[in-house]
Design a protein around this motif. Sequence first.
Motif, PDB file in Angstrom:
ATOM      1  N   ASP A   1     -14.119  -0.695  14.127  1.00 54.78           N
ATOM      2  CA  ASP A   1     -12.813  -0.986  14.721  1.00 54.78           C
ATOM      3  C   ASP A   1     -12.712  -2.446  15.143  1.00 54.78           C
ATOM      4  O   ASP A   1     -11.662  -3.083  14.998  1.00 54.78           O
ATOM      5  N   LEU A   2     -13.813  -3.001  15.663  1.00 54.36           N
ATOM      6  CA  LEU A   2     -13.816  -4.385  16.126  1.00 54.36           C
ATOM      7  C   LEU A   2     -13.759  -5.365  14.965  1.00 54.36           C
ATOM      8  O   LEU A   2     -13.083  -6.394  15.023  1.00 54.36           O
ATOM      9  N   SER A   3     -14.453  -5.054  13.878  1.00 53.12           N
ATOM     10  CA  SER A   3     -14.664  -6.025  12.810  1.00 53.12           C
ATOM     11  C   SER A   3     -13.634  -5.990  11.697  1.00 53.12           C
ATOM     12  O   SER A   3     -13.362  -7.010  11.065  1.00 53.12           O
ATOM     13  N   GLN A   4     -13.054  -4.814  11.412  1.00 50.49           N
ATOM     14  CA  GLN A   4     -12.278  -4.701  10.189  1.00 50.49           C
ATOM     15  C   GLN A   4     -11.019  -5.564  10.182  1.00 50.49           C
ATOM     16  O   GLN A   4     -10.578  -6.005   9.107  1.00 50.49           O
ATOM     17  N   ALA A   5     -10.453  -5.857  11.333  1.00 55.01           N
ATOM     18  CA  ALA A   5      -9.260  -6.696  11.354  1.00 55.01           C
ATOM     19  C   ALA A   5      -9.530  -8.075  10.765  1.00 55.01           C
ATOM     20  O   ALA A   5      -8.642  -8.705  10.178  1.00 55.01           O
TER      21      ALA A   5
ATOM     22  N   VAL B   1       0.834  -1.194   0.000  1.00 53.06           N
ATOM     23  CA  VAL B   1       0.000   0.000   0.000  1.00 53.06           C
ATOM     24  C   VAL B   1       0.874   1.250   0.000  1.00 53.06           C
ATOM     25  O   VAL B   1       1.948   1.268   0.593  1.00 53.06           O
ATOM     26  N   ILE B   2       0.406   2.287  -0.701  1.00 53.49           N
ATOM     27  CA  ILE B   2       1.067   3.588  -0.674  1.00 53.49           C
ATOM     28  C   ILE B   2       0.000   4.660  -0.497  1.00 53.49           C
ATOM     29  O   ILE B   2      -1.166   4.450  -0.850  1.00 53.49           O
ATOM     30  N   LYS B   3       0.389   5.793   0.057  1.00 53.67           N
ATOM     31  CA  LYS B   3      -0.509   6.933   0.129  1.00 53.67           C
ATOM     32  C   LYS B   3      -0.481   7.641  -1.215  1.00 53.67           C
ATOM     33  O   LYS B   3       0.565   8.092  -1.677  1.00 53.67           O
ATOM     34  N   ALA B   4      -1.640   7.743  -1.861  1.00 49.11           N
ATOM     35  CA  ALA B   4      -1.699   8.301  -3.210  1.00 49.11           C
ATOM     36  C   ALA B   4      -2.069   9.780  -3.227  1.00 49.11           C
ATOM     37  O   ALA B   4      -1.956  10.423  -4.268  1.00 49.11           O
ATOM     38  N   GLY B   5      -2.520  10.314  -2.107  1.00 55.04           N
ATOM     39  CA  GLY B   5      -2.866  11.727  -2.069  1.00 55.04           C
ATOM     40  C   GLY B   5      -4.002  12.010  -1.120  1.00 55.04           C
ATOM     41  O   GLY B   5      -4.397  11.162  -0.314  1.00 55.04           O
ATOM     42  N   GLU B   6      -4.530  13.222  -1.201  1.00 58.55           N
ATOM     43  CA  GLU B   6      -5.666  13.653  -0.389  1.00 58.55           C
ATOM     44  C   GLU B   6      -6.650  14.383  -1.294  1.00 58.55           C
ATOM     45  O   GLU B   6      -6.243  15.171  -2.148  1.00 58.55           O
TER      46      GLU B   6
ATOM     47  N   GLY C   1      -3.168   7.867   7.689  1.00 58.43           N
ATOM     48  CA  GLY C   1      -4.340   8.720   7.834  1.00 58.43           C
ATOM     49  C   GLY C   1      -5.552   8.287   7.042  1.00 58.43           C
ATOM     50  O   GLY C   1      -6.570   8.979   7.035  1.00 58.43           O
ATOM     51  N   CYS C   2      -5.471   7.137   6.375  1.00 58.19           N
ATOM     52  CA  CYS C   2      -6.614   6.613   5.617  1.00 58.19           C
ATOM     53  C   CYS C   2      -7.483   5.823   6.590  1.00 58.19           C
ATOM     54  O   CYS C   2      -7.377   4.604   6.700  1.00 58.19           O
ATOM     55  N   ASP C   3      -8.351   6.527   7.301  1.00 62.08           N
ATOM     56  CA  ASP C   3      -9.101   5.949   8.403  1.00 62.08           C
ATOM     57  C   ASP C   3     -10.476   6.597   8.443  1.00 62.08           C
ATOM     58  O   ASP C   3     -10.735   7.600   7.784  1.00 62.08           O
ATOM     59  N   GLY C   4     -11.373   6.020   9.215  1.00 65.09           N
ATOM     60  CA  GLY C   4     -12.710   6.581   9.341  1.00 65.09           C
ATOM     61  C   GLY C   4     -13.692   5.902   8.418  1.00 65.09           C
ATOM     62  O   GLY C   4     -13.586   4.706   8.133  1.00 65.09           O
TER      63      GLY C   4
ATOM     64  N   ALA D   1      -3.089  -1.507   9.747  1.00 65.20           N
ATOM     65  CA  ALA D   1      -2.262  -0.602  10.539  1.00 65.20           C
ATOM     66  C   ALA D   1      -1.570   0.429   9.652  1.00 65.20           C
ATOM     67  O   ALA D   1      -1.429   1.599  10.028  1.00 65.20           O
ATOM     68  N   GLN D   2      -1.148   0.021   8.477  1.00 66.80           N
ATOM     69  CA  GLN D   2      -0.477   0.948   7.563  1.00 66.80           C
ATOM     70  C   GLN D   2      -1.441   2.021   7.065  1.00 66.80           C
ATOM     71  O   GLN D   2      -1.063   3.186   6.900  1.00 66.80           O
TER      72      GLN D   2
END
Length: 264
Positions: free
Chosen positions: A195-199, A142-147, A218-221, A212-213
């Motif tokens: 948060d509980l299920s995505q793992a 995975v890489i951060k591609a932008g915002e 910051g790719c969260d929510g 975790a990466q």
Amino acid sequence: MRTTCFYLCFLLLPAAVLSACNNSTGSPADPTVPVSATGVTGSGNDLYYQYDIKGGSRLMKMDGAMKLYFAASGKVRMEMLTGINANIQGKPVHERPAIVVIGNSNNPTETISLDDSAKTFTKNHIDTAELGNTGMKTQSTVIKAGEDQILGFHCVHAKIITARSIGTMYKMTDTSDLWKSNDVPMQPALRRWIDLSQAKTNTYLYSPEINAQLKQMGCDGMFVKMVTHTKQSLMTMALTKVEKKDFAPGLFEVPAGYKEVRDN
């Protein structure tokens, strides 16, 4: 065990459709989903989200919508309508399967599927320990591609490349562009559920360490948009509406007169 539930459909539809479409040949379909910058509308304590779905391959095209209802109490309802237009062995196939599921985010291991045409319901008991045991080997980067701004929400865009295999019989590589945002309003109960299920559930989409990466970059929510493609197929899911509302309690209950069907 029947695993049709709100959260699985929410996260796993792109991977499931791509797997099916990967058996077709030809150039991908145009997955463009129009998104207007409308932000959050309405007022109330509950939240409504709508996603548009488009994708497929030369021989199979798909379009539809997913409607998600989240009450402040933690009760949830998902309605999904998808249209599938395919050409199988020279014969046209047109389907519009509807899925309606209700549940409670405070009890994430149980959902109820409603069949409005038959006036029946089925209880689904989901063992989250089993969700990651797919038998499929995944290796992801995975890489951060932008915002970007989508619907007025600030989103972090990540690009994930995943190679999947089951022994020597099945191999596929797909690329997923994922946009998530912490600006999209979420009920606290929904946040805890994700948060509980995505793992466990995200192991269908990419290898476990990617979670975790993604958070670190910051790719969260809330999931806002995903574009996933292979050489043969393309799939897009995009958030197109967020509304504050006050839902009637009956929206999250089994309608009167429905009979239970036990799923063996």
